[in-house]
Design an enzyme around this catalytic site. Structure first.
Site, PDB file in Angstrom:
ATOM      1  N   HIS A   1      -9.736   6.908  13.909  1.00 50.03           N
ATOM      2  CA  HIS A   1      -9.301   6.161  12.723  1.00 50.03           C
ATOM      3  C   HIS A   1     -10.462   5.364  12.143  1.00 50.03           C
ATOM      4  CE1 HIS A   1      -5.161   6.977  14.167  1.00 50.03           C
ATOM      5  NE2 HIS A   1      -4.850   6.866  12.880  1.00 50.03           N
TER       6      HIS A   1
ATOM      7  N   LYS B   1      -8.874  -0.270  11.615  1.00 51.17           N
ATOM      8  CA  LYS B   1      -7.651  -0.188  12.446  1.00 51.17           C
ATOM      9  C   LYS B   1      -7.777  -1.125  13.637  1.00 51.17           C
ATOM     10  CE  LYS B   1      -4.283   2.982  14.357  1.00 51.17           C
ATOM     11  NZ  LYS B   1      -3.173   2.363  13.622  1.00 51.17           N
TER      12      LYS B   1
ATOM     13  N   ARG C   1       0.834  -1.221   0.000  1.00 51.82           N
ATOM     14  CA  ARG C   1       0.000   0.000   0.000  1.00 51.82           C
ATOM     15  C   ARG C   1       0.858   1.255   0.000  1.00 51.82           C
ATOM     16  NH1 ARG C   1      -3.559  -3.374   3.577  1.00 51.82           N
ATOM     17  NH2 ARG C   1      -1.685  -3.352   4.844  1.00 51.82           N
TER      18      ARG C   1
END
Ligand code: NAD
Length: 274
Positions: free
Chosen positions: A163, A167, A20
């Site tokens: 988040h 997560k 990523r």
């Protein structure tokens, strides 16, 4: 190995190029014409080995294939940027030291045993280790450090991180780093003063406590707020990430600074001279 004679081009080997973060970097390279990709490394088990690295990341073809061997690429390199896996970094570090190539490690979860090799490597190459390569987070940490040192202990500190729903850890690594900044500025040890997730009969706040709260949901890239709650006034310092590209952009900016540095251990604070 030093930066090419023209002082402009940086021949980059990217480790973790199929991941990523590697993909973010490959899609951003066009923003920084100083960079020239000369190598792209992925895990030996990666199904994309042999494919064009940039094409794999969804960018225009670059002519550099994903490979699994770092050392053979280093003869032509001015810089290695590593966003791979904590357990893989030791081998990459050794290869960079042997070839005398500066290394920027953005990978997190480095094993404790790597601390001694990192210290030894810094005597021979320019080495930057940053668990968060966002320039804004780096400045936030510095502001938090200064506020924690300047404000009296009556100003109680609470740290909030927000988040996305995927997560898995809480508080976030960045929230903990902000807590470390507060603790260091106040001469405390974070482990002795951290307090996470109050619930039920949590009791009153103890002196010196550094509180953490985590919100999870939606697609929030990452938000961190440090509140200094004092008598009659409160100060809040907040960073809000809206695009994961900030970590890649920060790493590329830091890398272009790192290639001109003598051997040593550096952080994002050094890049920003703060
Ligand atoms: P990912 O799983 O998507 O990609 C990992 C990459 O590393 C892949 O290309 C994989 O093939 C490669 N890799 C794994 N083992 C390897 C090995 N032994 N040798 C060579 N390559 C290997 O992960 P990601 O989301 O891109 O994150 C990578 C790292 O960067 C993680 O440690 C993550 O926590 C960290 N990270 C740091 C920041 C920052 O700001 N510094 C931001 C985001 C992520």
């Amino acid at each position: 190995m030093s930066v090419e004679q023209d002082g402009q081009s940086i021949r980059l080997v990217l480790v973790g190029a199929s991941g990523r973060m590697g993909g973010q970097i490959l899609r951003l390279l066009h923003e920084m014409p100083r960079y020239r990709l000369v190598g792209a490394v992925a895990s030996a088990h990666n199904a994309a080995l042999g494919q064009d690295a940039a094409r794999h990341a969804g960018a225009a073809q670059c002519g550099v294939s994903l490979s699994s061997a770092l050392a053979p690429l280093l003869g032509e390199a001015d810089l290695v940027i590593d966003f791979s896996s904590g357990t893989a970094v030791g081998a990459h570090l050794a290869a960079c030291v042997a070839a005398r190539v500066p290394l920027l490690i953005g990978t997190t979860g480095l094993p404790q045993e790597l601390q001694a090799p990192l210290a030894a490597a810094a005597a021979r190459i320019a080495l930057l280790v940053a668990a968060n390569t966002s320039l804004g987070v780096c400045v936030l940490e510095e502001l938090v450090r200064r506020a924690a040192a300047a404000l009296p202990a009556q100003f109680e500190v609470e740290i909030l991180d927000v988040h996305h729903r995927h997560k898995v850890d809480a508080p976030s690594g960045t929230a903990l780093a902000l807590g470390e900044a507060v603790a260091a500025a106040r001469g405390q040890r974070l482990a002795e003063h951290a307090r996470s997730g109050r619930h039920g009969a949590a009791g009153p706040r103890s002196p010196g406590e550094i509180g953490f709260a985590a919100l999870r949901g939606g697609d929030a890239v990452g938000e961190h707020e440090v509140r200094f709650l004092g008598p009659g006034e409160a100060l809040s310092l907040t960073h809000r990430a809206t695009d994961r590209a900030i970590f890649a952009r920060g790493a590329l900016q830091a890398g272009s600074w790192l290639v001109s540095q003598p051997p040593g251990r550096y952080s994002m604070r050094d890049v920003l001279s703060i």
